[in-house]
Design an enzyme around this catalytic site. Structure first.
Site, PDB file in Angstrom:
ATOM      1  N   GLU A 157       0.809  -1.226   0.000  1.00 30.89           N
ATOM      2  CA  GLU A 157       0.000   0.000   0.000  1.00 30.89           C
ATOM      3  C   GLU A 157       0.842   1.276   0.000  1.00 30.89           C
ATOM      4  O   GLU A 157       0.775   2.093   0.927  1.00 30.89           O
ATOM      5  CB  GLU A 157      -0.984  -0.021   1.188  1.00 30.89           C
ATOM      6  N   GLU A 314      -6.414  -8.396  -0.876  1.00 34.16           N
ATOM      7  CA  GLU A 314      -6.849  -8.477   0.522  1.00 34.16           C
ATOM      8  C   GLU A 314      -8.355  -8.243   0.584  1.00 34.16           C
ATOM      9  O   GLU A 314      -8.908  -7.475  -0.215  1.00 34.16           O
ATOM     10  CB  GLU A 314      -6.198  -7.389   1.386  1.00 34.16           C
TER      11      GLU A 314
HETATM   12  C1  GLA Z   1      -4.451  -2.888   4.724  1.00 33.29           C
HETATM   13  C2  GLA Z   1      -3.034  -3.408   4.859  1.00 33.29           C
HETATM   14  C3  GLA Z   1      -2.935  -4.620   5.732  1.00 33.29           C
HETATM   15  C4  GLA Z   1      -3.844  -4.525   6.922  1.00 33.29           C
HETATM   16  C5  GLA Z   1      -5.253  -4.294   6.467  1.00 33.29           C
HETATM   17  C6  GLA Z   1      -6.265  -4.247   7.593  1.00 33.29           C
HETATM   18  O1  GLA Z   1      -5.093  -3.282   3.614  1.00 33.29           O
HETATM   19  O2  GLA Z   1      -2.426  -3.671   3.625  1.00 33.29           O
HETATM   20  O3  GLA Z   1      -1.583  -4.745   6.116  1.00 33.29           O
HETATM   21  O4  GLA Z   1      -3.427  -3.475   7.741  1.00 33.29           O
HETATM   22  O5  GLA Z   1      -5.303  -3.073   5.796  1.00 33.29           O
HETATM   23  O6  GLA Z   1      -7.584  -4.119   7.113  1.00 33.29           O
END
Ligand code: GLA
Ligand code: ZN
Length: 676
Positions: A157, A314
C-alpha cells in the site's frame, strides 16, 4: 474475445489465499505446520509472506537471516501452495532509522518524523533505495528457482508523501524537466497572483501549511511529482527482481480511490493489478449501496491496468478492526464479497489475514484462523466454502469483462476539483460520489461498465460518461469528438471543461474545447445548500436537483428538460446534441439517483444496447466475463432478502444445470452462469 494467461505460471486455477506473517511466530515455529494444514483445509493455494518482515530478515545492518523464510517457502511448496512473496519496504527496522534518519519522512510542516508506523519512508533517500534494492536482490537471488515462488508483492500500500530536502531537490529537478524555464512555470501557475513569482527553480518549495498552501498550480505539480516518485520507486524496487526472475509477475497492492497516487500512472507499470477491498458491509438493505461502491472499486482497479484480470489481494473474511462499527459478516456475505471480485474480473480471492497475531494492533482484525486456532469456526468454514466454489470456476480463469460502457474517473481532475474554490467548497466537490452515482445507475440498469481516465482510449465503447470533467487533460476533447463523430454516445455534466491541465481557465466560454461537441455554452453555475433544490420535469416525471445547477445556453443542442425554479427557470437542465454520427447529452445539474437510473435506462435504449439482465430488481447486480471457454454471467443478490430475477437461457457453471426464466434468489446469493 480476450483470454488471458494465468497470472501465476503453473497455477491455472483461481488463487485463494491471504496475508500470512510466519515471521511473527519465529519463537513458536511449530504453528507453521498447523497453518499449512489449515490453509489447505480451507482450499487455499497461495499465501502472501514477508510483507513486513524486514526486521526478521535483517535484524542488524548486513546481518541476514533467510533460513526461516527458506523453511516457510519449503513448507508452502511441500503443501502444493505458492508464495506471493513480498519485498519488505512497507516498514523498516529500527536500526535503519536510527543510523540513517534520512529514510524517515518529513511532513508538510517540515518536521522529521520519528521511527514508527509503516508506509512512511522517504521516496527519494538514496540510502533507503540502496537498502531496498539490496534486500530485494537477495530475495530474488535466493528464491529465483524455488518452486513456491509465484508472484512478487512489491512493498505494501504505497502512499503518503515526503517533504525532506532530498525530496525538494527531486521535485525541483522534476519541475525543470517539465517546464524548462521558470517563466513558463510562473505563467502556468499564474504566479503574478499575490506576487508569488519565482526567479529560479531553486526557490520552489513543496506545498506547506507554513508556506505556500494556496497555489493550485503548485499543488497539482506536487501531486503529479509524488505519483512520479512512487512510479520511480516501484521501478527501482523491481529492477533487480525483473533481472533475476523475469518470468515472475510483479504487483503492488492498491487502495481503490486512494487520493495520493494517480493509479492510472502506477498501473502502467504493474504486470497485474491488485487491490485491497474493505467494503463497510452493514448486513441490511444498505448493502445494496455498499455493493455498488465495491463494484465501482473493482472496475476502477481493473481499469488502471488495462482491464485485464486482476487480483483481490486483501479482503476481510470477517469484521475488520478499524471501521467505526465493525460488524460481523452475516452468513453468505463472505461468499458474496469473494464472488463479486471474481464477477468483475479478479482471478483470486485473498484475505487479510490468514492467521490473527497474538499481539499487535491488528490482533482482532478478522482472520481465517483466529486465536482459537481451529477449523471449526464459522468464519473458517465459510472461507472453505469460497475455496470449494473457486475450484469449480477454472473454465473462466483468464476471461475478462468486455464492457461497452465506460465511466471516466480521473485522479488529476479530482485533485484540481478539490483545490478549486467555487460553488460548494470542501472535499472534492462531490466528484467521487458523482462518478460513483453514474456508475451505479448504469449497473442498476443491468449493464457492466469499465472505469477509465481522461487519457484512455474511447474507441471501443458505445457509451462514455464523463461526470464533472472540470479539467480537460491533453487530447481528451479530441478523443471525445472523434468518439461521438463515429457514432458514440457521450454524457457530460455541470462543471465540465473549465480548466486545462495547468489549471488555467479556458477563455471563450465553458465547457471550453467541448463546447462544440456538447452544443452548449455554460455561462454560470449556481450552488445550493442541502436545504435548497431546483426541479425539472422530463418524460412526465419531476426530478429534484441539488448542489450544482449550471446555467447553460443551448447552441446546437436541444433542451430535453428545463429548470422550474429560481431566476433561471426555463434554462435547460438536460440537453441533447447530435454530432457526427453520435449524440452528446449534457446534464446541467446534480440530480438524485432516481433521475440517473431513469436517464441511463433511456440512453441505453436509444443506443440499442442490451442489458446483461432485463429488469434487474433493486439490489441485484450483474457482470459478464468472456473467454475461450464461453461467456459467463454473474447475477449477485447484494441484499439480505430474497429477490426474483428473470434469467436468460444459461447453464450453472458449477453443476451444468440449465436455468431459464423466473428465479428467486436467496439472500446474498450469487449465480454464476454460462450463456447458451
Ligand atoms: C491494509 C493493509 C494490511 C492490513 C489491512 C487491515 O489493507 O495492507 O496490512 O493493515 O489493511 O484491514
Ligand atoms: Zn524525502
Amino acid at each position: 474475445m480476450a483470454q488471458h494467461p494465468p497470472i501465476m505460471k503453473g497455477m491455472p486455477v483461481f488463487l485463494h489465499g491471504g496475508d500470512y506473517n510466519p515471521d511473527q511466530w519465529l519463537h513458536q515455529k511449530d504453528i507453521w505446520k498447523k497453518d499449512m494444514e489449515l490453509a489447505r483445509g480451507a482450499g487455499m493455494n497461495t499465501l502472501s509472506v514477508g510483507i513486513f518482515a524486514w526486521a526478521a530478515l535483517e535484524p542488524r545492518e548486513n546481518e541476514y537471516h533467510f533460513e526461516w523464510l527458506d523453511e516457510v517457502m519449503d513448507l508452502l511448496a511441500a503443501n502444493g501452495m505458492k508464495a506471493v512473496l513480498a519485498t519488505p519496504s512497507g516498514a523498516r527496522p529500527q536500526w535503519m532509522a536510527e543510523k540513517y534518519p534520512e529514510v524517515l519522512r518529513v511532513n508538510a510542516a517540515r518536521q522529521r518524523e520519528l521511527f514508527g508506523g509503516r508506509h512512511n519512508h522517504c521516496l527519494t533517500s538514496p540510502v533507503y533505495r540502496e537498502k531496498v534494492q539490496k534486500i530485494n536482490t537477495m530475495l530474488a537471488e535466493r528464491y529465483k528457482d524455488h518452486p513456491a515462488l509465484g508472484l512478487w508483492h512489491i512493498s505494501n500500500e504505497y502512499g503518503g508523501e515526503c517533504h525532506c530536502p532530498l525530496c525538494q531537490a527531486a521535485f525541483r529537478k522534476w519541475l525543470k524537466e517539465r517546464y524548462g524555464a521558470i517563466e513558463k512555470l510562473n505563467l502556468s501557475w499564474w504566479n503574478q497572483f499575490w506576487s508569488h513569482k519565482y526567479n529560479s527553480f531553486d526557490q520552489v518549495e513543496s506545498p506547506s501549511p507554513i508556506g505556500e498552501w494556496g497555489s493550485h498550480g503548485l499543488n497539482l505539480a506536487w501531486r503529479r511529482f509524488t505519483t512520479a516518485q512512487f512510479c520511480d520507486f516501484y521501478d527501482w524496487e523491481i529492477a533487480p527482481i525483473k533481472r533475476i526472475t523475469p518470468d515472475v509477475p510483479c504487483t503492488t497492492n492498491l487502495m481503490h480511490t486512494y487520493d495520493g497516487i494517480n493509479y492510472f500512472e502506477l498501473g502502467k507499470q504493474l504486470d497485474v493489478s491488485s487491490w485491497d477491498n474493505y467494503p463497510m458491509w452493514t448486513n441490511d438493505d444498505r448493502d445494496a449501496q455498499v455493493a455498488s461502491h465495491a463494484a465501482f472499486c473493482h472496475d476502477l482497479m481493473r481499469g488502471v491496468c488495462g482491464n485485464r484480470p486482476f487480483l483481490m489481494m486483501e479482503s476481510s473474511p470477517s469484521a475488520v478492526n478499524w471501521q467505526p462499527v465493525n460488524r460481523l459478516r452475516t452468513p453468505g456475505l463472505t461468499m458474496l464479497q469473494g464472488m463479486q471480485a471474481v464477477a468483475h474480473g479478479s482471478d483470486s480471492v485473498q484475505y487479510f489475514q490468514f492467521r490473527a497475531g497474538q499481539g499487535g494492533s491488528e490482533k482482532f482484525h478478522g482472520a481465517v484462523v483466529t486465536h482459537v486456532g481451529s477449523d471449526q469456526t464459522r468464519v473458517y468454514k465459510e472461507v472453505a466454502q469460497v475455496g470449494e466454489r473457486l475450484s469449480q470456476l477454472t473454465p473462466m480463469l483468464g476471461s475478462a469483462p468486455e464492457n461497452k460502457i465506460a465511466v471516466v474517473f480521473d485522479w488529476e481532475n479530482r485533485w484540481d476539483l478539490s483545490d478549486a474554490q467555487f460553488g460548494l467548497n470542501g472535499g472534492d466537490k462531490g466528484y467521487e460520489a458523482a462518478v460513483c452515482a453514474h456508475h451505479a445507475a448504469v449497473l442498476q440498469n443491468g449493464f457492466g461498465a469499465d472505469v477509465i481516465d481522461e487519457t484512455c482510449d474511447l474507441s471501443g465503447y458505445r457509451l462514455v460518461i464523463g461526470p464533472m470533467t472540470y479539467m480537460l487533460r491533453p487530447g481528451f476533447e479530441d478523443r471525445v469528438k472523434a468518439f461521438v463523430e463515429n457514432g458514440g454516445v457521450y454524457v457530460g455534466t455541470y462543471c465540465s471543461g473549465w480548466v486545462n491541465e495547468e489549471d488555467l481557465c479556458f477563455l471563450g466560454g465553458f465547457p471550453g474545447p467541448l463546447r462544440e461537441v456538447m452544443g452548449i455554452w455554460d455561462e454560470e453555475t449556481d450552488a445550493l445548500d442541502e436545504t435548497q433544490h431546483n426541479h425539472f420535469t422530463w418524460q412526465g416525471k419531476r426530478y429534484e436537483t441539488r448542489d450544482f445547477c449550471a446555467l447553460v445556453h443551448p447552441e446546437s443542442a436541444k433542451p430535453l428538460a428545463v429548470y422550474e425554479d429560481a431566476f433561471y427557470a426555463g434554462y435547460p437542465a438536460l440537453t441533447e446534441n447530435a454530432y457526427g454520427k453520435g449524440t452528446c447529452y449534457y446534464i446541467a445539474a446534480r440530480t438524485g439517483d432516481d433521475f440517473l437510473r431513469d436517464f441511463y435506462a433511456f440512453v441505453t435504449k436509444q443506443a440499442e444496447m442490451e442489458p446483461l439482465l432485463k429488469d434487474a430488481p433493486q439490489g441485484v447486480l450483474c457482470t459478464e466475463r468472456k473467454g475461450d471457454q464461453g461467456t459467463f454471467l454473474f447475477v449477485l443478490n447484494t441484499v439480505p432478502r430474497e429477490n426474483t430475477v428473470t434469467l436468460p437461457a444459461c447453464t450453472a457453471v458449477e453443476n451444468g444445470k440449465p436455468v431459464n426464466g423466473a428465479y428467486t434468489m436467496k439472500p446474498y446469493e450469487v449465480l454464476i452462469l454460462r450463456r447458451k
